[in-house]
Design a protein around this motif. Structure first.
Motif, PDB file in Angstrom:
ATOM      1  N   PRO A 170      -0.082 -51.758  33.834  1.00  0.00           N
ATOM      2  CA  PRO A 170       1.348 -52.081  33.935  1.00  0.00           C
ATOM      3  C   PRO A 170       1.723 -52.295  35.396  1.00  0.00           C
ATOM      4  O   PRO A 170       1.276 -51.567  36.280  1.00  0.00           O
ATOM      5  CB  PRO A 170       2.026 -50.827  33.378  1.00  0.00           C
ATOM      6  N   LEU A 171       2.549 -53.284  35.656  1.00  0.00           N
ATOM      7  CA  LEU A 171       2.921 -53.615  37.039  1.00  0.00           C
ATOM      8  C   LEU A 171       4.427 -53.470  37.229  1.00  0.00           C
ATOM      9  O   LEU A 171       5.209 -53.680  36.300  1.00  0.00           O
ATOM     10  CB  LEU A 171       2.539 -55.055  37.355  1.00  0.00           C
ATOM     11  N   HIS A 172       4.828 -53.156  38.419  1.00  0.00           N
ATOM     12  CA  HIS A 172       6.231 -53.085  38.794  1.00  0.00           C
ATOM     13  C   HIS A 172       6.871 -54.455  38.547  1.00  0.00           C
ATOM     14  O   HIS A 172       6.434 -55.472  39.094  1.00  0.00           O
ATOM     15  CB  HIS A 172       6.304 -52.712  40.271  1.00  0.00           C
ATOM     16  N   SER A 173       7.897 -54.459  37.700  1.00  0.00           N
ATOM     17  CA  SER A 173       8.463 -55.751  37.294  1.00  0.00           C
ATOM     18  C   SER A 173       9.295 -56.391  38.406  1.00  0.00           C
ATOM     19  O   SER A 173       9.560 -57.586  38.366  1.00  0.00           O
ATOM     20  CB  SER A 173       9.334 -55.564  36.059  1.00  0.00           C
ATOM     21  N   GLY A 174       9.692 -55.577  39.395  1.00  0.00           N
ATOM     22  CA  GLY A 174      10.400 -56.169  40.517  1.00  0.00           C
ATOM     23  C   GLY A 174       9.447 -56.920  41.421  1.00  0.00           C
ATOM     24  O   GLY A 174       9.709 -58.052  41.829  1.00  0.00           O
ATOM     25  N   HIS A 175       8.329 -56.314  41.693  1.00  0.00           N
ATOM     26  CA  HIS A 175       7.391 -56.929  42.627  1.00  0.00           C
ATOM     27  C   HIS A 175       6.649 -58.115  42.023  1.00  0.00           C
ATOM     28  O   HIS A 175       6.240 -59.017  42.734  1.00  0.00           O
ATOM     29  CB  HIS A 175       6.383 -55.889  43.135  1.00  0.00           C
ATOM     30  N   PHE A 176       6.460 -58.075  40.702  1.00  0.00           N
ATOM     31  CA  PHE A 176       5.624 -59.115  40.090  1.00  0.00           C
ATOM     32  C   PHE A 176       6.350 -59.974  39.055  1.00  0.00           C
ATOM     33  O   PHE A 176       5.753 -60.884  38.494  1.00  0.00           O
ATOM     34  CB  PHE A 176       4.375 -58.487  39.478  1.00  0.00           C
ATOM     35  N   GLY A 177       7.618 -59.633  38.777  1.00  0.00           N
ATOM     36  CA  GLY A 177       8.380 -60.429  37.808  1.00  0.00           C
ATOM     37  C   GLY A 177       8.619 -61.823  38.355  1.00  0.00           C
ATOM     38  O   GLY A 177       9.070 -61.979  39.487  1.00  0.00           O
ATOM     39  N   ASN A 178       8.327 -62.848  37.579  1.00  0.00           N
ATOM     40  CA  ASN A 178       8.334 -64.279  37.938  1.00  0.00           C
ATOM     41  C   ASN A 178       6.971 -64.729  38.440  1.00  0.00           C
ATOM     42  O   ASN A 178       6.818 -65.870  38.857  1.00  0.00           O
ATOM     43  CB  ASN A 178       9.354 -64.645  39.036  1.00  0.00           C
ATOM     44  N   VAL A 238       3.495 -62.601  37.540  1.00  0.00           N
ATOM     45  CA  VAL A 238       2.454 -62.206  36.586  1.00  0.00           C
ATOM     46  C   VAL A 238       2.989 -62.404  35.159  1.00  0.00           C
ATOM     47  O   VAL A 238       4.033 -61.876  34.816  1.00  0.00           O
ATOM     48  CB  VAL A 238       2.044 -60.732  36.813  1.00  0.00           C
ATOM     49  N   SER A 246      10.367 -47.959  31.417  1.00  0.00           N
ATOM     50  CA  SER A 246      10.441 -48.137  32.858  1.00  0.00           C
ATOM     51  C   SER A 246      10.328 -49.623  33.169  1.00  0.00           C
ATOM     52  O   SER A 246       9.947 -50.425  32.323  1.00  0.00           O
ATOM     53  CB  SER A 246       9.359 -47.322  33.560  1.00  0.00           C
ATOM     54  N   ASN A 247      10.694 -49.960  34.403  1.00  0.00           N
ATOM     55  CA  ASN A 247      10.754 -51.369  34.781  1.00  0.00           C
ATOM     56  C   ASN A 247       9.383 -51.909  35.139  1.00  0.00           C
ATOM     57  O   ASN A 247       9.026 -52.002  36.301  1.00  0.00           O
ATOM     58  CB  ASN A 247      11.729 -51.547  35.950  1.00  0.00           C
ATOM     59  N   ILE A 248       8.653 -52.251  34.109  1.00  0.00           N
ATOM     60  CA  ILE A 248       7.288 -52.725  34.311  1.00  0.00           C
ATOM     61  C   ILE A 248       7.046 -54.025  33.553  1.00  0.00           C
ATOM     62  O   ILE A 248       7.793 -54.380  32.650  1.00  0.00           O
ATOM     63  CB  ILE A 248       6.247 -51.705  33.804  1.00  0.00           C
ATOM     64  N   ILE A 249       5.991 -54.706  33.973  1.00  0.00           N
ATOM     65  CA  ILE A 249       5.374 -55.729  33.136  1.00  0.00           C
ATOM     66  C   ILE A 249       4.291 -54.994  32.362  1.00  0.00           C
ATOM     67  O   ILE A 249       3.352 -54.468  32.955  1.00  0.00           O
ATOM     68  CB  ILE A 249       4.756 -56.852  33.991  1.00  0.00           C
ATOM     69  N   PRO A 250       4.429 -54.888  31.015  1.00  0.00           N
ATOM     70  CA  PRO A 250       3.442 -54.104  30.250  1.00  0.00           C
ATOM     71  C   PRO A 250       2.046 -54.715  30.394  1.00  0.00           C
ATOM     72  O   PRO A 250       1.903 -55.905  30.683  1.00  0.00           O
ATOM     73  CB  PRO A 250       3.929 -54.222  28.806  1.00  0.00           C
TER      74      PRO A 250
END
Lengths: 505, 505
Positions: free
Chosen positions: A249-257, A259, A349-353
């Motif tokens: 899972p990745l932080h969706s703020g850092h990688f959203g748009n 990954v 939590s704010n992640i990319i699953p």
């Protein structure tokens, strides 16, 4: 009703030797069996607990032998099944195997509005539609109130029908007659667990179980409460689809748009499988299904009150797979039974699953068996650009393929159908018509749900028909399961009449 | 690198009075604080549990007062925040407010590869890249291995930086110096819940918190592991979408192909929101974002190794929102952070679920604030034929509308940016340059993640800069969160140096 009558004209009339049992006689037979029925209901029967199953088997073995049956416990690990056979064989006559099950669904005690699901109680409904426990003696009063109900686990599913069969044999004995065909009985001990052992047990006792037709007393009657015949059932195949996202899972703020999100990709995949009216768009999914005008007529004759079904389920519009509910369930289905990506609610939590999962149950038909549908689904997903891998993708997979998923076929049951106009179908229809106190029988070409007909039919090479006897509002599979006493009486009568109808095939 | 140097020429050199702390001295300061750090990590800090938050606050209040700070717990329902101020004020000097947070993301214990996320462990990586727990004593050995890591929830996010600040003040004390400006500290107790109380708490203590600039130590350093300065951040808005299905879960055999499945409908909705390359297709979503050539140049200068990012995250292709990662995160995002319908795995059953849920986090930009994006999303869903209702639909809703959903905007933060060439920006750059052991600082125009800069900046009227100190692969927001010990040491050194750099504005 007119149309149904026209069809009936085409069915040759069977000469039934005797008049059916009177309602009063049926009530007496039922009442004579209620004591034994209540004792049987007091035996817990969740197949997760083998010693409980053994107690049920022993109790029922006594019940069958007391009535003159020859019995045998069929070994099945620690949960034997019960075989019983009526000893007076008629040379050259057909043999009918009655299949029922003695195990029940799991219970959650506290959900029940009675002290225990294993302590049967009798209830009566007041004018405000509330149920009240009344003394059990009411079951033995004359006249018998048909609207009383017995509440207990398995009261309807499926101990009630087993006791009805036993009471029907008491009736034959009183009448001094024998069944018009050879009778065998198989009581399953694990039906509610998905009948995992039927293939093995049937294989081991193939000669013993050999028969010309299978009659199954299970499930509720049609919503109209008319006598019901079911000639087929869909199978059920479980399929799991995992769409793989980033390694973790990745932080969706850092990688959203940046990954790709596997929940979005899973959504796009599922969206590609069905149109806005619920029709499966996987190529070929419905191709093998054709319904003739005559079949459509039989399906329409079922007379479902679809407005009431939509109201009770809370939907405005049905899907457009078939022209009506009965037509719809003649087709294979592609149902998302569950879906998950990461955690919703407090744990979110704010992640990319890292993955998204959908579990499907595919309802299969005889024309579209599990492997066929699974193959179509697999091809469809690959056509959407996915590389299918076993389990978690390797770094090499990740470097080589943009879209990665895993598709797995789990347990799979096949669908089976007996033609409505077959000799067995005609015999069942006419004897049920003869027994009916509730109008013309409803004939259901293929029901939507699944029962273990596939193994039985395949291993024994015999056609089958399901004759449900219990009330539709019996709450089977959930709390406050019950059986309406009037249905019990009618069930006993029905079996007596059917046992006396010589098979015409 | 060349381009970055050219930019540097434009920045006036500040006269820094002292040589920076040696690496060895930094290590000693770090090691002296590790015991306290481990104790702090042993305190659970999910803000869902106020008594846990209180324990953290009390612990940290003692830590700050022991070092000479004056402290105050700022009332916030049952989860106070901590204010601390360095008592020796410099008349006429600027005041910097340090903002950090003591709460952590929720944990799912079983996901962690250690007994408990609240029992910090020290790990070392072997030559096969596997982590092994080693005795905690290794943290106190000389020389200190910078590649050791401390694993625990909040080790990096954000208890690590809090402890680095405390250790830096220990350093100033050893050196016999005071900060070159006035220092205030605010520790948030609900940052991971979307900092819902910052506006109220700041309003109630506006005078106390008054300052000329805000420095935030949170989030990871740039992937290059060079010292990092961040001048803006996206906001985060939480949105929940519930698609309503039948009144209750239904048997998928009896109703599959007839009753619409809410998981399929949710999937179709999500699919309508993004194209196959990850670009949001909700009308207007990106309309307000424009990047000039100069801005694109600054973004490119960040020098991300995108091949390495793709390799480490395990993806072959990135989404096509921007020409590169830094461009992509200048746009608002629409991320599905979680999704659920019924239960997957052992608890799954063959049903049509009664509802399907998706939780989104929308990353916002200064041009596209939360309400603007939420409005676009709402309009989009309605355009797909949905009637939006508050909570569970009534029978009237169900009879009147085919497609029913509930869309809710939860906590929402706005994005903020400080100009890179502002006096604060220049001061931060130069002092960070001075402290650096890892090359030229990276300047990031706007990071993808969110910190509560919007409320702070707006209520206090002060510019801000984010100086992240922890390793990029710290697993913040998920399981196995960790902090690299070498980063801890560098972080302490960095803060010591920055505290000694007189603001030039």
């Amino acid at each position: 009703m007119l149309r149904l009558s026209l069809i009936l004209l085409a069915i040759p009339t069977l000469a039934l030797a005797q008049e059916p049992l009177s309602l009063q006689a049926g009530q007496k037979l039922a009442q004579a069996s209620f004591g034994e029925y209540l004792q049987l209901l007091a035996l817990p029967n969740d197949a997760i607990n083998p010693p409980d199953i053994q107690k049920n088997i022993d109790f029922l073995e006594r019940a069958f032998t007391q009535r003159g049956f020859v019995t045998k416990q069929l070994a099945n690990k620690s949960k034997p099944m019960l075989f019983a056979e009526w000893p007076k064989k008629i040379a050259g006559a057909k043999t009918v195997l009655y299949y029922m099950h003695l195990d029940g669904q799991p219970v959650v005690d506290k959900e029940w509005s009675q002290p225990s699901p294993w302590q049967p109680v009798v209830k009566k409904r007041d004018s405000s539609n509330n149920w009240h426990i009344i003394p059990t003696e009411a079951l033995f009063a004359t006249p018998l109130d048909p609207d009383l109900r017995v509440f207990a686990r398995a009261s309807s599913d499926d101990k009630g029908p087993i006791m009805m069969l036993l009471a029907a044999f008491d009736g034959l004995k009183q009448m001094g007659v024998d069944p018009a065909f050879n009778v065998k009985v198989l009581l399953d001990s694990e039906e509610e667990q998905g009948y995992p052992s039927i293939p093995d047990v049937v294989t081991a006792s193939k000669h013993l179980l050999h028969s010309d037709a299978i009659v199954i007393h299970d499930g509720p009657r049609h919503q109209s409460e008319r006598p019901t015949l079911i000639f087929g059932n869909r199978g059920s195949a479980r399929v799991t689809l995992v769409v793989h996202g980033p390694k973790q899972p990745l932080h969706s703020g850092h990688f959203g748009n940046y990954v790709p999100n596997p929940a979005v990709r899973l959504s796009r995949l599922i969206a590609s499988m069905k149109d806005d009216q619920g029709r499966v768009t996987v190529a070929g999914y419905y191709d093998r299904i054709t319904l003739s005008d005559a079949e459509k007529q039989i399906l329409a004759d079922t007379g479902d009150d679809e407005a009431a079904i939509r109201r009770s389920t809370g939907i405005k519009l049905a899907e457009l797979v078939g022209g009506n509910l009965q037509e719809a369930i003649q087709f294979p289905s592609l149902n998302v039974r569950s879906m998950a990506a990461a955690s919703v609610g407090e744990k979110a939590s704010n992640i990319i699953p890292h993955q998204a999962i959908a579990e499907f149950d595919l309802r299969t038909t005889p024309e579209a068996p599990p492997n066929y549908l699974f193959g179509l689904l697999k091809a469809h997903i690959e056509q959407q650009g996915y590389r299918l891998v076993d389990g978690a993708p390797s770094d090499q997979d990740r470097a080589a393929y943009d879209k990665l998923a895993t598709l797995t076929l789990g347990s799979a049951g096949r669908a089976v159908r007996t033609p409505l106009e077959s000799p067995l179908g005609k015999w069942a229809y006419q004897s049920l018509q003869k027994a009916s106190l509730s109008g013309e029988p409803v004939r259901i070409r293929m029901m939507g749900g699944s029962v273990p007909t596939d193994s039985l039919v395949e291993m024994l090479g015999a056609p089958f028909v399901i004759v449900p006897l219990v009330n539709g509002d019996n709450n089977q599979h959930t709390f406050d399961e019950n059986l309406r006493v009037g249905h019990y009486v009618e069930g006993v009568r029905t079996i007596v009449v059917m046992l006396q109808a010589p098979p015409a095939w």
